[in-house]
Design a protein around this motif. Sequence first.
Motif, PDB file in Angstrom:
ATOM      1  N   VAL A   9      -9.706  -1.363   0.646  1.00 52.41           N
ATOM      2  CA  VAL A   9      -8.813  -1.112  -0.480  1.00 52.41           C
ATOM      3  C   VAL A   9      -7.808  -0.079  -0.005  1.00 52.41           C
ATOM      4  N   LEU A  10      -6.524  -0.374  -0.192  1.00 49.38           N
ATOM      5  CA  LEU A  10      -5.469   0.572   0.160  1.00 49.38           C
ATOM      6  C   LEU A  10      -4.813   1.055  -1.122  1.00 49.38           C
ATOM      7  N   ILE A  11      -4.622   2.351  -1.219  1.00 46.74           N
ATOM      8  CA  ILE A  11      -3.907   2.930  -2.347  1.00 46.74           C
ATOM      9  C   ILE A  11      -2.684   3.628  -1.779  1.00 46.74           C
ATOM     10  N   TYR A  12      -1.522   3.150  -2.202  1.00 44.72           N
ATOM     11  CA  TYR A  12      -0.255   3.684  -1.712  1.00 44.72           C
ATOM     12  C   TYR A  12       0.242   4.747  -2.677  1.00 44.72           C
ATOM     13  N   PRO A  14       3.095   8.216  -3.010  1.00 41.53           N
ATOM     14  CA  PRO A  14       4.404   8.541  -2.440  1.00 41.53           C
ATOM     15  C   PRO A  14       4.336   9.222  -1.069  1.00 41.53           C
ATOM     16  N   ASP A  15       3.324  10.056  -0.859  1.00 44.98           N
ATOM     17  CA  ASP A  15       3.287  10.809   0.391  1.00 44.98           C
ATOM     18  C   ASP A  15       2.123  10.460   1.321  1.00 44.98           C
ATOM     19  N   GLU A  16       1.274   9.536   0.917  1.00 47.36           N
ATOM     20  CA  GLU A  16       0.169   9.136   1.791  1.00 47.36           C
ATOM     21  C   GLU A  16      -0.401   7.785   1.382  1.00 47.36           C
ATOM     22  N   ILE A  17      -1.135   7.204   2.304  1.00 51.86           N
ATOM     23  CA  ILE A  17      -1.845   5.950   2.062  1.00 51.86           C
ATOM     24  C   ILE A  17      -3.333   6.248   2.223  1.00 51.86           C
ATOM     25  N   LEU A  18      -4.104   5.914   1.191  1.00 57.06           N
ATOM     26  CA  LEU A  18      -5.546   6.154   1.214  1.00 57.06           C
ATOM     27  C   LEU A  18      -6.258   4.852   1.568  1.00 57.06           C
ATOM     28  N   GLN A  92     -17.197  -0.685  -5.669  1.00 52.80           N
ATOM     29  CA  GLN A  92     -17.140   0.724  -5.295  1.00 52.80           C
ATOM     30  C   GLN A  92     -16.809   0.872  -3.822  1.00 52.80           C
ATOM     31  N   ALA A  93     -15.922   1.822  -3.546  1.00 55.63           N
ATOM     32  CA  ALA A  93     -15.446   2.024  -2.177  1.00 55.63           C
ATOM     33  C   ALA A  93     -15.370   3.514  -1.873  1.00 55.63           C
ATOM     34  N   VAL A  94     -15.567   3.839  -0.607  1.00 53.78           N
ATOM     35  CA  VAL A  94     -15.552   5.226  -0.159  1.00 53.78           C
ATOM     36  C   VAL A  94     -14.289   5.483   0.663  1.00 53.78           C
ATOM     37  N   LEU A  95     -13.714   6.663   0.468  1.00 54.28           N
ATOM     38  CA  LEU A  95     -12.519   7.058   1.214  1.00 54.28           C
ATOM     39  C   LEU A  95     -12.885   7.209   2.687  1.00 54.28           C
ATOM     40  N   THR A  96     -12.177   6.472   3.555  1.00 52.91           N
ATOM     41  CA  THR A  96     -12.498   6.507   4.984  1.00 52.91           C
ATOM     42  C   THR A  96     -11.341   7.003   5.844  1.00 52.91           C
ATOM     43  N   ASP A  97     -10.123   7.005   5.285  1.00 51.98           N
ATOM     44  CA  ASP A  97      -8.987   7.454   6.089  1.00 51.98           C
ATOM     45  C   ASP A  97      -7.800   7.762   5.183  1.00 51.98           C
ATOM     46  N   ARG A  98      -6.953   8.655   5.666  1.00 54.65           N
ATOM     47  CA  ARG A  98      -5.688   8.980   5.007  1.00 54.65           C
ATOM     48  C   ARG A  98      -4.611   8.919   6.067  1.00 54.65           C
ATOM     49  N   GLU A  99      -3.465   8.382   5.704  1.00 53.44           N
ATOM     50  CA  GLU A  99      -2.361   8.389   6.646  1.00 53.44           C
ATOM     51  C   GLU A  99      -1.090   8.774   5.890  1.00 53.44           C
ATOM     52  N   PRO A 100      -0.159   9.384   6.604  1.00 59.69           N
ATOM     53  CA  PRO A 100       1.084   9.769   5.937  1.00 59.69           C
ATOM     54  C   PRO A 100       1.789   8.532   5.387  1.00 59.69           C
ATOM     55  N   GLY A 101       2.344   8.677   4.204  1.00 62.79           N
ATOM     56  CA  GLY A 101       3.108   7.595   3.612  1.00 62.79           C
ATOM     57  C   GLY A 101       4.568   7.771   3.944  1.00 62.79           C
ATOM     58  N   THR A 102       5.330   6.808   3.568  1.00 59.60           N
ATOM     59  CA  THR A 102       6.776   6.911   3.744  1.00 59.60           C
ATOM     60  C   THR A 102       7.388   6.955   2.362  1.00 59.60           C
ATOM     61  N   GLU A 103       7.837   8.130   1.982  1.00 61.58           N
ATOM     62  CA  GLU A 103       8.428   8.264   0.671  1.00 61.58           C
ATOM     63  C   GLU A 103       9.719   7.471   0.613  1.00 61.58           C
ATOM     64  N   MET A 104       9.828   6.608  -0.361  1.00 63.22           N
ATOM     65  CA  MET A 104      11.011   5.754  -0.468  1.00 63.22           C
ATOM     66  C   MET A 104      12.143   6.517  -1.106  1.00 63.22           C
ATOM     67  N   ASP A 105      13.309   6.324  -0.604  1.00 59.25           N
ATOM     68  CA  ASP A 105      14.533   6.922  -1.167  1.00 59.25           C
ATOM     69  C   ASP A 105      14.837   6.208  -2.474  1.00 59.25           C
TER      70      ASP A 105
END
Length: 108
Positions: A9-12, A14-18, A92-105
Motif C-alpha cells: 500500500v502506498l500513501i502519497y 505532499p512531502d513523502e511517500i509511505l 492491515q499493513a505495517v509501515l516499512t519505508d518512507r521516501e521523499p515525495g515530490t511536492e507538486m507546484d
Amino acid sequence: DFFHENREVLIYLPDEILHYTIFAAHIYDDRHLLYSFDFSDPDVYEKYLQSVFDTRDMSANIDKEMTVTKDDKIITLVTCIGSQPNNRLLVQAVLTDREPGTEMDATE
C-alpha cells in the motif's frame, strides 16, 4: 494467491511517500477499533496485534512470518461485507519505508 501477490500500500503525501506491507486481511466484528481499544497504551496495542496473528479463521490471510510489534505503525482499511452486516473486512499493513515525495507546484 491475490493476498500474496498484492501486499503493498502506498500513501502519497505532499512531502513523502509511505510504503506499507499488508500483513493481514481478515473478518472482524463491526466494533469501531478506535473506540474499542486504547492504542495509545503499548500493552493494549501489543495484545491487539497478537490477537490478529492468533486469528484462526480459515478465510483469514495472516502472514505469520512477518513480525509486527507495538513499536510499529500500522494502517487498517475497513470495508463492509454485503452478506454479513455485523462483520467487517479488515486489511492491515505495517509501515516499512518512507521516501521523499515530490511536492507538486500549484501551477502544474
